[in-house]
Design an enzyme around this catalytic site. Structure first.
Site, PDB file in Angstrom:
ATOM      1  N   ASP A  30       0.848  -1.207   0.000  1.00 32.87           N
ATOM      2  CA  ASP A  30       0.000   0.000   0.000  1.00 32.87           C
ATOM      3  C   ASP A  30       0.881   1.254   0.000  1.00 32.87           C
ATOM      4  O   ASP A  30       0.715   2.156  -0.826  1.00 32.87           O
ATOM      5  CB  ASP A  30      -0.902   0.015   1.245  1.00 32.87           C
ATOM      6  N   GLU A 290       1.968  -6.842  -5.792  1.00 31.96           N
ATOM      7  CA  GLU A 290       1.826  -6.264  -7.134  1.00 31.96           C
ATOM      8  C   GLU A 290       2.924  -5.264  -7.467  1.00 31.96           C
ATOM      9  O   GLU A 290       3.329  -5.143  -8.621  1.00 31.96           O
ATOM     10  CB  GLU A 290       0.472  -5.549  -7.283  1.00 31.96           C
TER      11      GLU A 290
END
Ligand code: TRH
Length: 396
Positions: A30, A290
């Site tokens: 994040d 990711e």
């Protein structure tokens, strides 16, 4: 002959003011994505405020940023975003980025919705989603999501999905490959943490503890030539130290241990730019999450993705969609199966290393990275989309 229509003023890439909101749920992705986005925008001359509820990862990803030492970027706390007295001193922005569906603080919405200028021209409000190659991501990319209740009722958010193909939101650019980072800084870090990589086989390991680390260590120890295993900091590093039987007094960051052909080097947390640079110099990148995947792909070395496992098994479809989209070869698929089947996944005879004779893995990784980098990156695509939204909104 018709004259071309004059370009609307909004197509000029005027610097914008951005608010990026990040709640750290788990791990580093994040904060990593949000920081990378901020750095990309600031490098293009935009003014960015990053509102984050836990700035600890930013401290090592971008040393000095939290202290205001990064041009164009202010790192602020979540509490400040909910403090009307503080907000009153902040110039309103053009764009709000809500990363990964984090909800903006109610006090933020309350304060902004009460401002006459914003009522006349609300910000471009973007819900930045997770990177995915699945069809739903393409279907949802750019879709509007009208706000139906609360102080911002009547305003509209838009979904923005990063992706691997031209119709998607693209990938955040590598700090190094796109020239956003100072190469001298990266070089210094590489010399410190990966001193003897030249001419030696090397594997970067950034994994969750659930990767089949014992099988990996075993396979690397019995290589016919020395191999360096650079182990990124975090829970995966502790698991690797256990799997390799390292004594607890050497099982800490920044040390090297030799076992057969294998040299294990445990790394400390690196700033994001040298971390990206490392992905570019290793022969194989075993990455997770990711953001490290996107960077490994662009770096152009062979990579294997350990996808974040979800309780309902949804990650399996996501991994398949990714492999199909990049056109993964059978050896790459075999590696992904091995690497994502848990800590006890056995080494398979058909697994090949990218440096093995006859392997074209390194070449296809380079070609893939060139193709990805020929397309616009996420910053460019997001900017184009936002400019369209702002251009369509009535002028203040
Ligand atoms: O930390 P991650 O596993 O994050 C993941 C993903 O975001 C995933 O989507 C989410 O669902 C899950 O957490 C909860 O892996 P990721 O995405 O690769 O992010 C790691 C970031 O940390 C990336 O920006 C690179 C950065 N990093 C450094 O800059 N230096 C380092 O030394 C290390 C180890 C990481």
């Amino acid at each position: 002959m018709d004259l071309p229509a004059a370009l609307p003023a909004k197509t000029l890439p005027a610097p914008l003011r951005w608010d990026v909101f990040c709640q750290v749920i788990d791990n580093y992705g994040d904060a990593g994505v949000c920081w990378r986005l901020c750095a990309t925008l600031a490098a293009r001359g935009h003014a960015v405020r990053l509102w984050i509820d836990d700035s600890a990862p930013v401290e090592w990803m971008a040393p000095g940023a939290a202290q205001g030492q990064w041009p164009g970027i202010q790192v602020l706390s979540w509490e400040q975003a909910a403090n009307p007295a503080f907000l009153a001193q902040c110039p309103p922005s053009d764009v709000w980025i809500e990363a990964f569906g984090c909800e903006l603080p109610p006090a933020w919405l309350q304060w902004h919705a009460s401002q006459a200028a914003l009522q006349a021209r609300p910000p471009a409000w973007i819900n930045l989603e997770y990177l995915s190659a699945e069809p739903f991501a393409m279907r949802s990319h750019h879709l509007p999501s009208p706000v139906m209740s609360g102080p911002a009722r009547g305003w509209t958010k838009h979904f923005f999905y990063p992706g691997f193909v031209p119709q998607s939101g693209g990938l955040l650019p590598s700090r190094v490959a796109s020239g956003l980072a100072d190469w001298a800084d990266c070089d210094t870090a590489l010399r410190a943490y990966a001193p003897a990589l030249a001419g030696q086989r090397s594997v970067l390991l950034f994994s969750y503890p659930t990767a089949p680390l014992a099988a990996l260590v075993q396979a690397l120890r019995s290589q016919d030539q020395p191999v360096q295993l650079l182990v990124a900091a975090g829970a995966g590093q502790s698991a690797l130290a256990r799997a390799a039987g390292l004594r607890s007094d050497v099982g800490h960051a920044d040390c090297t241990v030799t076992q057969g052909a294998l040299q294990i080097r445990l790394l400390p947390f690196l700033p994001q730019a040298p971390f990206d640079a490392l992905l570019g110099v290793c022969d194989l990148n075993l990455v997770r999450g990711e953001d490290s995947l996107a960077q490994a792909l662009q770096a152009g070395s062979p990579s294997v993705w350990q996808i974040y496992p979800q309780a309902d098994g949804a990650h399996n479809a996501k991994l398949q969609a990714y492999l199909d989209t990049i056109g993964a070869s059978p050896p790459e698929r075999a590696w992904h199966i091995f690497w994502n089947q848990g800590a006890h996944s056995p080494w398979q005879r058909d697994l090949i290393w990218p440096w093995e004779a006859g392997s074209d893995w390194a070449l296809s990784a380079r070609t893939r990275s060139q193709t990805l980098r020929e397309h616009d990156d996420l910053g460019t695509r997001l900017l184009g989309f936002v400019q369209g939204l702002l251009g369509a909104a009535p002028a203040p």
